[in-house]
Design an enzyme around this catalytic site. Sequence first.
Site, PDB file in Angstrom:
ATOM      1  N   ARG A   1       2.069  -1.994  11.317  1.00 33.36           N
ATOM      2  CA  ARG A   1       1.638  -2.282   9.951  1.00 33.36           C
ATOM      3  C   ARG A   1       2.783  -2.927   9.195  1.00 33.36           C
ATOM      4  O   ARG A   1       3.936  -2.494   9.305  1.00 33.36           O
ATOM      5  CB  ARG A   1       1.227  -0.969   9.266  1.00 33.36           C
ATOM      6  CG  ARG A   1       0.567  -1.187   7.922  1.00 33.36           C
ATOM      7  CD  ARG A   1       0.252   0.137   7.234  1.00 33.36           C
ATOM      8  NE  ARG A   1       1.382   0.583   6.429  1.00 33.36           N
ATOM      9  CZ  ARG A   1       1.282   1.428   5.392  1.00 33.36           C
ATOM     10  NH1 ARG A   1       0.100   1.934   5.067  1.00 33.36           N
ATOM     11  NH2 ARG A   1       2.349   1.793   4.709  1.00 33.36           N
TER      12      ARG A   1
ATOM     13  N   TYR B   1       4.088   0.677  -3.381  1.00 34.77           N
ATOM     14  CA  TYR B   1       3.629   1.493  -2.256  1.00 34.77           C
ATOM     15  C   TYR B   1       4.056   0.910  -0.902  1.00 34.77           C
ATOM     16  O   TYR B   1       3.990  -0.303  -0.694  1.00 34.77           O
ATOM     17  CB  TYR B   1       2.092   1.602  -2.269  1.00 34.77           C
ATOM     18  CG  TYR B   1       1.580   2.100  -0.955  1.00 34.77           C
ATOM     19  CD1 TYR B   1       1.640   3.456  -0.652  1.00 34.77           C
ATOM     20  CD2 TYR B   1       1.132   1.214   0.027  1.00 34.77           C
ATOM     21  CE1 TYR B   1       1.258   3.921   0.595  1.00 34.77           C
ATOM     22  CE2 TYR B   1       0.737   1.667   1.275  1.00 34.77           C
ATOM     23  CZ  TYR B   1       0.810   3.018   1.553  1.00 34.77           C
ATOM     24  OH  TYR B   1       0.444   3.473   2.790  1.00 34.77           O
TER      25      TYR B   1
ATOM     26  N   ASP C   1      -1.991  -2.784   4.513  1.00 43.96           N
ATOM     27  CA  ASP C   1      -2.713  -1.855   3.632  1.00 43.96           C
ATOM     28  C   ASP C   1      -2.676  -2.379   2.198  1.00 43.96           C
ATOM     29  O   ASP C   1      -1.594  -2.490   1.604  1.00 43.96           O
ATOM     30  CB  ASP C   1      -2.031  -0.478   3.729  1.00 43.96           C
ATOM     31  CG  ASP C   1      -2.867   0.630   3.100  1.00 43.96           C
ATOM     32  OD1 ASP C   1      -3.809   0.320   2.333  1.00 43.96           O
ATOM     33  OD2 ASP C   1      -2.582   1.813   3.384  1.00 43.96           O
TER      34      ASP C   1
ATOM     35  N   HIS D   1      -4.075  -0.793  -0.233  1.00 38.34           N
ATOM     36  CA  HIS D   1      -3.963   0.429  -1.025  1.00 38.34           C
ATOM     37  C   HIS D   1      -4.752   0.403  -2.333  1.00 38.34           C
ATOM     38  O   HIS D   1      -4.225   0.729  -3.395  1.00 38.34           O
ATOM     39  CB  HIS D   1      -2.489   0.781  -1.263  1.00 38.34           C
ATOM     40  CG  HIS D   1      -2.196   2.236  -1.006  1.00 38.34           C
ATOM     41  ND1 HIS D   1      -1.869   3.110  -1.993  1.00 38.34           N
ATOM     42  CD2 HIS D   1      -2.216   2.962   0.144  1.00 38.34           C
ATOM     43  CE1 HIS D   1      -1.670   4.324  -1.482  1.00 38.34           C
ATOM     44  NE2 HIS D   1      -1.892   4.245  -0.178  1.00 38.34           N
TER      45      HIS D   1
ATOM     46  N   GLU E   1      -6.567  -3.145   5.175  1.00 39.75           N
ATOM     47  CA  GLU E   1      -7.038  -1.802   4.831  1.00 39.75           C
ATOM     48  C   GLU E   1      -7.189  -1.618   3.330  1.00 39.75           C
ATOM     49  O   GLU E   1      -6.382  -2.154   2.562  1.00 39.75           O
ATOM     50  CB  GLU E   1      -6.014  -0.809   5.387  1.00 39.75           C
ATOM     51  CG  GLU E   1      -6.301   0.625   5.034  1.00 39.75           C
ATOM     52  CD  GLU E   1      -5.164   1.551   5.446  1.00 39.75           C
ATOM     53  OE1 GLU E   1      -4.284   1.125   6.227  1.00 39.75           O
ATOM     54  OE2 GLU E   1      -5.162   2.696   4.974  1.00 39.75           O
TER      55      GLU E   1
ATOM     56  N   GLU F   1      -9.724   6.267   4.105  1.00 37.81           N
ATOM     57  CA  GLU F   1      -8.802   7.402   4.189  1.00 37.81           C
ATOM     58  C   GLU F   1      -9.034   8.416   3.075  1.00 37.81           C
ATOM     59  O   GLU F   1      -8.686   9.577   3.223  1.00 37.81           O
ATOM     60  CB  GLU F   1      -7.334   6.940   4.219  1.00 37.81           C
ATOM     61  CG  GLU F   1      -6.836   6.381   2.912  1.00 37.81           C
ATOM     62  CD  GLU F   1      -5.391   5.871   2.973  1.00 37.81           C
ATOM     63  OE1 GLU F   1      -5.001   5.356   4.040  1.00 37.81           O
ATOM     64  OE2 GLU F   1      -4.686   5.991   1.982  1.00 37.81           O
TER      65      GLU F   1
ATOM     66  N   ARG G   1     -11.460   4.789   8.489  1.00 36.43           N
ATOM     67  CA  ARG G   1     -10.096   5.284   8.315  1.00 36.43           C
ATOM     68  C   ARG G   1      -9.980   6.792   8.107  1.00 36.43           C
ATOM     69  O   ARG G   1      -8.895   7.325   7.888  1.00 36.43           O
ATOM     70  CB  ARG G   1      -9.456   4.570   7.108  1.00 36.43           C
ATOM     71  CG  ARG G   1      -9.022   3.184   7.399  1.00 36.43           C
ATOM     72  CD  ARG G   1      -7.792   3.143   8.280  1.00 36.43           C
ATOM     73  NE  ARG G   1      -6.579   3.486   7.570  1.00 36.43           N
ATOM     74  CZ  ARG G   1      -5.585   4.207   8.088  1.00 36.43           C
ATOM     75  NH1 ARG G   1      -5.672   4.694   9.302  1.00 36.43           N
ATOM     76  NH2 ARG G   1      -4.490   4.451   7.371  1.00 36.43           N
TER      77      ARG G   1
ATOM     78  N   GLU H   1      -3.279   5.660  13.662  1.00 35.81           N
ATOM     79  CA  GLU H   1      -2.038   5.552  12.879  1.00 35.81           C
ATOM     80  C   GLU H   1      -1.107   6.693  13.296  1.00 35.81           C
ATOM     81  O   GLU H   1      -1.525   7.829  13.431  1.00 35.81           O
ATOM     82  CB  GLU H   1      -2.368   5.666  11.379  1.00 35.81           C
ATOM     83  CG  GLU H   1      -1.170   5.509  10.472  1.00 35.81           C
ATOM     84  CD  GLU H   1      -1.566   5.605   8.998  1.00 35.81           C
ATOM     85  OE1 GLU H   1      -2.655   6.145   8.696  1.00 35.81           O
ATOM     86  OE2 GLU H   1      -0.789   5.129   8.156  1.00 35.81           O
TER      87      GLU H   1
ATOM     88  N   TRP I   1      -3.014   2.964  -7.481  1.00 39.80           N
ATOM     89  CA  TRP I   1      -1.769   2.970  -6.722  1.00 39.80           C
ATOM     90  C   TRP I   1      -2.096   2.870  -5.261  1.00 39.80           C
ATOM     91  O   TRP I   1      -1.551   2.288  -4.476  1.00 39.80           O
ATOM     92  CB  TRP I   1      -0.999   4.273  -6.981  1.00 39.80           C
ATOM     93  CG  TRP I   1       0.254   4.379  -6.205  1.00 39.80           C
ATOM     94  CD1 TRP I   1       1.451   3.770  -6.461  1.00 39.80           C
ATOM     95  CD2 TRP I   1       0.473   5.132  -4.994  1.00 39.80           C
ATOM     96  NE1 TRP I   1       2.377   4.110  -5.517  1.00 39.80           N
ATOM     97  CE2 TRP I   1       1.803   4.917  -4.592  1.00 39.80           C
ATOM     98  CE3 TRP I   1      -0.352   5.942  -4.214  1.00 39.80           C
ATOM     99  CZ2 TRP I   1       2.357   5.501  -3.467  1.00 39.80           C
ATOM    100  CZ3 TRP I   1       0.176   6.531  -3.082  1.00 39.80           C
ATOM    101  CH2 TRP I   1       1.522   6.325  -2.702  1.00 39.80           C
TER     102      TRP I   1
END
Length: 412
Positions: A147, A159, A220, A222, A246, A272, A293, A349, A412
């Site tokens: 990643r 992040y 990602d 995020h 992602e 996630e 995820r 991951e 975030w």
Amino acid sequence: MIIEQADVIVTSPNRNFVTLRLVTDEGHVGIGDATLNGRELAVVAYLRDHVVPLLIGRDAHRIEDTWQFLYRSAYWRRGPVTMAAVAAVDMALWDIKGKEAGLPVYQLLGGASRTGLLAYGHASGKTNDELFDSVREHLEQGYRAIRIQAAVPGLKSIYGIASNATYEANKGERYDHEPAQRGGLPNEEDWDTRSYLRHIPTVFEAVRNEFGPELPLLHDGHHRMTPIQAAQLGKSLEPYDLFWLEDCTPAENQEALRLVRQHTTTPLAIGEIFNTVWDYQQIVREQLIDYVRSAVTHTGGITHLKKVLDYASQYQIKSGMHGPTDISPVGMAAAMHLGLSIHNFGIQEYMQHGAKTDAVFEQSYTWKDGLLHPGDKPGLGVELNVDEAGRYPYQRAYLPYNRLADGTVHDW
Ligand code: GCO
Ligand code: MG
């Protein structure tokens, strides 16, 4: 086989972890991960005050029935706290069933569908040179998929950027590779989507020039883009052939992905922060994602996540289970047993825990030549060293949050 004892153990070796520990009348011990980063004690209270009294005296063999009982009898369903608590019970019961049967959990789930699990690690850097060092270090460690997160010019901290680019610079102390800060109050970070959208494609171009076309690369977002911004990013990253993009938009709005999908062939991963199959209902049916995820820890355990992944398999959607260091080794082992057994495994991951965490949670899973394997010990194959856990009391920790230049709070 009756559950006689249930304890909730909180420990903070490299970071906070919540573990449910069940003991049966036949002396089998089963453990489950209930860690919800930054809100750990809410799950502790849910388990201690509401779930533990329901477990004592129950038949430890009845995994599905216990799942349905905990989910439906609460009346108030779903949500991260509830589903992490249910997940911990589910994992602990699978652990016990495996120990009783003398088999690793993946054998109970149908046996191995592959020899090992492709895993990806997290490379990051404040500059391209730092990022390249981090990628090289991951390659040397054996990672076969990586990643990529990069700092954005003009933004102080964002992040996914480790405070030190390489593990070596962190001297084996891996806590800094994850963003939760212990003590105090949440750190404020800054964000500007336009700068990010301009910068990230240049980073991927540089990484591809340096490392070639073969290496699977992930990224990602995020949750920070609007649907049309995410569409723009997906499109601008197409030349660099990502394994996935992602969380390109905030996950609550499932329809957002329809718009993203119309504009880009970059594969999408999401989920996630999801916790039930209902969060996936539309995006799976409409084939708006490529990877699921969810973590076992946050999605009701092995029992429920298997149902999500079986549903996804009808649409050729694969697993990409969440595995940052805020999933404990118990949750990681559960993910590996599930990933090894299902047909539609995609990637796992894997960030690696710190040395203190490894001493608290004695693991039998292995990572060799870039592939994870849960091991062949009966059950999940992770044991909690209760004395070692007791050395590290809980420390309050918060994830950071974002504000835009004008002071507006942003995802975030
Ligand atoms: C990931 C995640 C994590 C989360 C963390 C929050 O893809 O690994 O986005 O880094 O931010 O799990 O607790
Ligand atoms: Mg993520």
